[in-house]
Enzyme design. Structure first.
Site, PDB file in Angstrom:
ATOM      1  N   HIS A 269       6.988   1.928   3.708  1.00  0.00           N
ATOM      2  CA  HIS A 269       6.405   2.709   2.615  1.00  0.00           C
ATOM      3  C   HIS A 269       5.358   3.655   3.171  1.00  0.00           C
ATOM      4  O   HIS A 269       4.749   3.393   4.204  1.00  0.00           O
ATOM      5  CB  HIS A 269       5.787   1.780   1.554  1.00  0.00           C
ATOM      6  CG  HIS A 269       4.834   0.783   2.126  1.00  0.00           C
ATOM      7  ND1 HIS A 269       5.274  -0.346   2.775  1.00  0.00           N
ATOM      8  CD2 HIS A 269       3.478   0.761   2.173  1.00  0.00           C
ATOM      9  CE1 HIS A 269       4.223  -1.034   3.190  1.00  0.00           C
ATOM     10  NE2 HIS A 269       3.120  -0.380   2.853  1.00  0.00           N
TER      11      HIS A 269
ATOM     12  N   ASN B 111       1.474   2.358   7.675  1.00  0.00           N
ATOM     13  CA  ASN B 111       1.022   1.211   8.465  1.00  0.00           C
ATOM     14  C   ASN B 111       2.252   0.482   8.994  1.00  0.00           C
ATOM     15  O   ASN B 111       3.146   0.144   8.227  1.00  0.00           O
ATOM     16  CB  ASN B 111       0.199   0.264   7.592  1.00  0.00           C
ATOM     17  CG  ASN B 111      -1.096   0.898   7.125  1.00  0.00           C
ATOM     18  OD1 ASN B 111      -1.749   1.626   7.877  1.00  0.00           O
ATOM     19  ND2 ASN B 111      -1.480   0.642   5.887  1.00  0.00           N
TER      20      ASN B 111
ATOM     21  N   ILE C  81      -1.269  -0.750  -6.654  1.00  0.00           N
ATOM     22  CA  ILE C  81      -1.920  -1.701  -7.555  1.00  0.00           C
ATOM     23  C   ILE C  81      -3.404  -1.894  -7.201  1.00  0.00           C
ATOM     24  O   ILE C  81      -4.200  -2.290  -8.058  1.00  0.00           O
ATOM     25  CB  ILE C  81      -1.156  -3.055  -7.501  1.00  0.00           C
ATOM     26  CG1 ILE C  81      -1.329  -3.832  -8.780  1.00  0.00           C
ATOM     27  CG2 ILE C  81      -1.509  -3.872  -6.283  1.00  0.00           C
ATOM     28  CD1 ILE C  81      -0.396  -5.038  -8.891  1.00  0.00           C
TER      29      ILE C  81
ATOM     30  N   GLY D  14      -2.010  -3.169  10.054  1.00  0.00           N
ATOM     31  CA  GLY D  14      -2.274  -3.776   8.749  1.00  0.00           C
ATOM     32  C   GLY D  14      -1.128  -3.679   7.759  1.00  0.00           C
ATOM     33  O   GLY D  14      -1.356  -3.669   6.549  1.00  0.00           O
ATOM     34  N   GLN D  15       0.106  -3.620   8.267  1.00  0.00           N
ATOM     35  CA  GLN D  15       1.254  -3.610   7.338  1.00  0.00           C
ATOM     36  C   GLN D  15       1.342  -4.977   6.658  1.00  0.00           C
ATOM     37  O   GLN D  15       1.508  -5.999   7.318  1.00  0.00           O
ATOM     38  CB  GLN D  15       2.560  -3.309   8.092  1.00  0.00           C
ATOM     39  CG  GLN D  15       3.764  -3.242   7.151  1.00  0.00           C
ATOM     40  CD  GLN D  15       5.062  -2.854   7.856  1.00  0.00           C
ATOM     41  OE1 GLN D  15       5.130  -2.801   9.088  1.00  0.00           O
ATOM     42  NE2 GLN D  15       6.093  -2.577   7.069  1.00  0.00           N
TER      43      GLN D  15
HETATM   44  P1  5GP Z   1       0.521  -1.995   3.487  1.00  0.00           P
HETATM   45  O1  5GP Z   1      -0.733  -2.827   3.615  1.00  0.00           O
HETATM   46  O2  5GP Z   1       1.757  -2.832   3.764  1.00  0.00           O
HETATM   47  O3  5GP Z   1       0.510  -0.712   4.251  1.00  0.00           O
HETATM   48  O4  5GP Z   1       0.573  -1.543   1.973  1.00  0.00           O
HETATM   49  C1  5GP Z   1       1.008  -2.344   0.929  1.00  0.00           C
HETATM   50  C2  5GP Z   1       0.419  -1.764  -0.332  1.00  0.00           C
HETATM   51  O5  5GP Z   1       1.140  -2.272  -1.441  1.00  0.00           O
HETATM   52  C3  5GP Z   1      -1.056  -2.126  -0.553  1.00  0.00           C
HETATM   53  O6  5GP Z   1      -1.822  -0.935  -0.664  1.00  0.00           O
HETATM   54  C4  5GP Z   1      -1.035  -2.929  -1.859  1.00  0.00           C
HETATM   55  O7  5GP Z   1      -2.158  -2.674  -2.671  1.00  0.00           O
HETATM   56  C5  5GP Z   1       0.255  -2.470  -2.509  1.00  0.00           C
HETATM   57  N1  5GP Z   1       0.880  -3.449  -3.377  1.00  0.00           N
HETATM   58  C6  5GP Z   1       1.094  -4.776  -3.122  1.00  0.00           C
HETATM   59  N2  5GP Z   1       1.730  -5.383  -4.144  1.00  0.00           N
HETATM   60  C7  5GP Z   1       1.935  -4.407  -5.078  1.00  0.00           C
HETATM   61  C8  5GP Z   1       2.558  -4.422  -6.364  1.00  0.00           C
HETATM   62  O8  5GP Z   1       3.056  -5.431  -6.855  1.00  0.00           O
HETATM   63  N3  5GP Z   1       2.571  -3.239  -7.047  1.00  0.00           N
HETATM   64  C9  5GP Z   1       2.032  -2.090  -6.524  1.00  0.00           C
HETATM   65  N4  5GP Z   1       2.103  -0.978  -7.276  1.00  0.00           N
HETATM   66  N5  5GP Z   1       1.455  -2.046  -5.305  1.00  0.00           N
HETATM   67  C10 5GP Z   1       1.404  -3.188  -4.598  1.00  0.00           C
END
Ligand code: 5GP
Ligand code: ZN
Length: 111
Positions: free
Chosen positions: A97, A84, A30, A90-91
């Site tokens: 994922h 992450n 997103i 930064g998770q």
């Molecule tokens: P992290 O920071 O945990 O490694 O990655 C989480 C990712 O999920 C971030 O890049 C963030 O932009 C994405 N994200 C968070 N909420 C949503 C959502 O509702 N839809 C989508 N498609 N991505 C999301």
């Protein structure tokens, strides 16, 4: 469960899907950090990479990632896969994922 990615898997939150099978869902991030930024999300709720014990499943995820890189046209130009885990990395979502990024020059070391 109050987990954004479980809600995406269950279609309770909309997403832009690029691939789905029985184990995985792959969606556009997103808040993309590169022209191509896809999230590869196991359907089963597991919080951390180190909680996945099935090594062959990890291999499958990497194969799905490079197949998507190919479809998105970044296989030859370059792509990066990021996982992450926990605070320092930064998770922000506690459902494991894999980020697939490409379509621009990336720097090393990462920030
Ligand atoms: P992290 O920071 O945990 O490694 O990655 C989480 C990712 O999920 C971030 O890049 C963030 O932009 C994405 N994200 C968070 N909420 C949503 C959502 O509702 N839809 C989508 N498609 N991505 C999301
Ligand atoms: Zn979840």
């Amino acid at each position: 469960m109050n987990c954004i990615f479980c809600k995406i898997v269950n279609n309770e939150i909309k997403s832009d899907k690029v691939f789905e099978d029985e184990d995985l869902i792959c969606i556009k991030d997103i808040n993309p950090q590169a022209p191509v930024h896809i999230l590869i999300i196991p359907k089963k709720h597991v919080e951390k990479l180190h909680q996945i014990e099935d090594i062959s499943f990890l291999g499958k995820i990497l194969k799905v990632a490079y197949k998507i890189a190919e479809k998105q046209g970044i296989k030859e130009s370059g792509y990066r896969i990021v996982i992450n885990t926990n605070r320092d990395a930064g998770q922000s979502i506690n459902h494991v994922h894999f980020h697939l990024l490409g379509g621009r020059i990336m720097h090393w070391p990462p920030g």
